[in-house]
Write a protein that holds these residues in place. Structure first.
Motif, PDB file in Angstrom:
ATOM      1  N   PHE A  55      49.462  42.038  41.862  1.00  0.00           N
ATOM      2  CA  PHE A  55      49.291  42.505  40.487  1.00  0.00           C
ATOM      3  C   PHE A  55      49.840  43.923  40.319  1.00  0.00           C
ATOM      4  O   PHE A  55      50.465  44.248  39.310  1.00  0.00           O
ATOM      5  CB  PHE A  55      47.812  42.466  40.090  1.00  0.00           C
ATOM      6  N   VAL A  66      39.773  40.200  26.979  1.00  0.00           N
ATOM      7  CA  VAL A  66      39.317  40.638  28.304  1.00  0.00           C
ATOM      8  C   VAL A  66      37.900  41.199  28.236  1.00  0.00           C
ATOM      9  O   VAL A  66      37.043  40.871  29.066  1.00  0.00           O
ATOM     10  CB  VAL A  66      40.297  41.682  28.874  1.00  0.00           C
ATOM     11  N   MET A 114      41.137  45.711  37.223  1.00  0.00           N
ATOM     12  CA  MET A 114      42.174  44.992  36.483  1.00  0.00           C
ATOM     13  C   MET A 114      42.089  45.184  34.974  1.00  0.00           C
ATOM     14  O   MET A 114      43.029  44.892  34.253  1.00  0.00           O
ATOM     15  CB  MET A 114      42.071  43.487  36.777  1.00  0.00           C
ATOM     16  N   VAL A 117      43.123  36.254  38.425  1.00  0.00           N
ATOM     17  CA  VAL A 117      42.429  37.482  38.030  1.00  0.00           C
ATOM     18  C   VAL A 117      41.166  37.658  38.861  1.00  0.00           C
ATOM     19  O   VAL A 117      40.872  38.757  39.359  1.00  0.00           O
ATOM     20  CB  VAL A 117      42.100  37.451  36.519  1.00  0.00           C
ATOM     21  N   SER A 140      41.912  38.777  42.268  1.00  0.00           N
ATOM     22  CA  SER A 140      42.485  40.121  42.401  1.00  0.00           C
ATOM     23  C   SER A 140      41.531  41.076  43.103  1.00  0.00           C
ATOM     24  O   SER A 140      41.909  42.192  43.458  1.00  0.00           O
ATOM     25  CB  SER A 140      42.864  40.681  41.031  1.00  0.00           C
ATOM     26  N   LEU A 159      45.269  44.439  32.545  1.00  0.00           N
ATOM     27  CA  LEU A 159      45.312  42.999  32.307  1.00  0.00           C
ATOM     28  C   LEU A 159      45.778  42.625  30.896  1.00  0.00           C
ATOM     29  O   LEU A 159      46.560  41.673  30.752  1.00  0.00           O
ATOM     30  CB  LEU A 159      43.942  42.387  32.599  1.00  0.00           C
TER      31      LEU A 159
END
Length: 214
Positions: free
Chosen positions: A203, A135, A146, A191, A194, A150
């Motif tokens: 989420f 990430v 996130m 993602v 989001s 995540l």
């Protein structure tokens, strides 16, 4: 005392090594603890002292393979790759590592369920660190809101892929590879999306569900 400890560690390792040789030769289902003890040169009681069952031996193998997965995958997470590439890389690498041991699939699943549910499990922490690296080095960066949660969601995705692979009867387990190819861009797009409140709510619900079952 140190000599006894070293001797015990050597005995344990020799039982583990013998199990791996027999698993490779005869398969997981056909290998017995009695055969493992004989192969290792130790008594059956001694083998059971260190491993209560061949499932425990499979669990030890699974832990070793998880470490191999992390070792192989980490250098592939080049800074600047997008998140989709990192997801696909980690998931394909875990199947590369596990592929020779498909016969162990159900035993691996049982081993994974008994250890990695514990938030204090060191291997779980190392797995999450791998996803955190994926990430943090991805470009463009996932939304700030996130980034903390995540890695755990992606780790759960990895576990789902391994579960699918363990029961995948397709030749060469092509369905598992196709699942990775198709799922990686979808997850990466979600993602990005989001940032939209309605997607972020989904989420948040997923994260809440994970926290409730931890």
């Amino acid at each position: 005392m140190a000599m006894q400890t070293a001797k015990g560690a050597g005995t344990r390792q020799s039982v583990l090594n013998a199990s791996l040789r027999l698993f490779a030769k005869d398969g997981f289902q056909k290998t017995t603890m009695r055969a493992i003890a004989a192969e290792s040169g130790h008594s059956l009681g001694n083998a059971y002292y260190y491993f209560g069952s061949k499932e425990e031996l499979a669990g030890e193998l699974y832990r070793n393979l998880r470490q191999e997965h992390r070792t192989r995958a980490w250098p592939k997470l080049a800074a600047g790759n997008n998140l989709e590439t990192h997801i696909r890389t980690i998931l394909n690498t875990v199947l590369d590592v596990l592929e020779p041991f498909h016969d162990f699939g159900p035993a691996f699943i049982r081993a994974g369920l008994t250890g990695t549910e514990d938030p204090q499990d060191p291997d779980r922490g190392r797995d999450l660190a791998l996803w955190r690296q994926a990430v943090e080095t991805a470009r463009p960066q996932p939304p700030l809101s996130m980034r903390q949660d995540l890695p755990e969601l992606l780790w759960l995705l990895e576990r789902g892929v391994v579960l699918f692979w363990a029961h995948d009867p397709s030749p060469g387990h092509r369905r598992s590879r196709r699942l990775i190819t198709n799922a990686s861009p979808v997850v990466a797009r979600l993602v990005v999306l989001s940032r939209l409140p309605v997607v972020r709510t989904i989420f948040d619900d997923l994260i809440g569900l994970v926290r409730a079952t931890a």
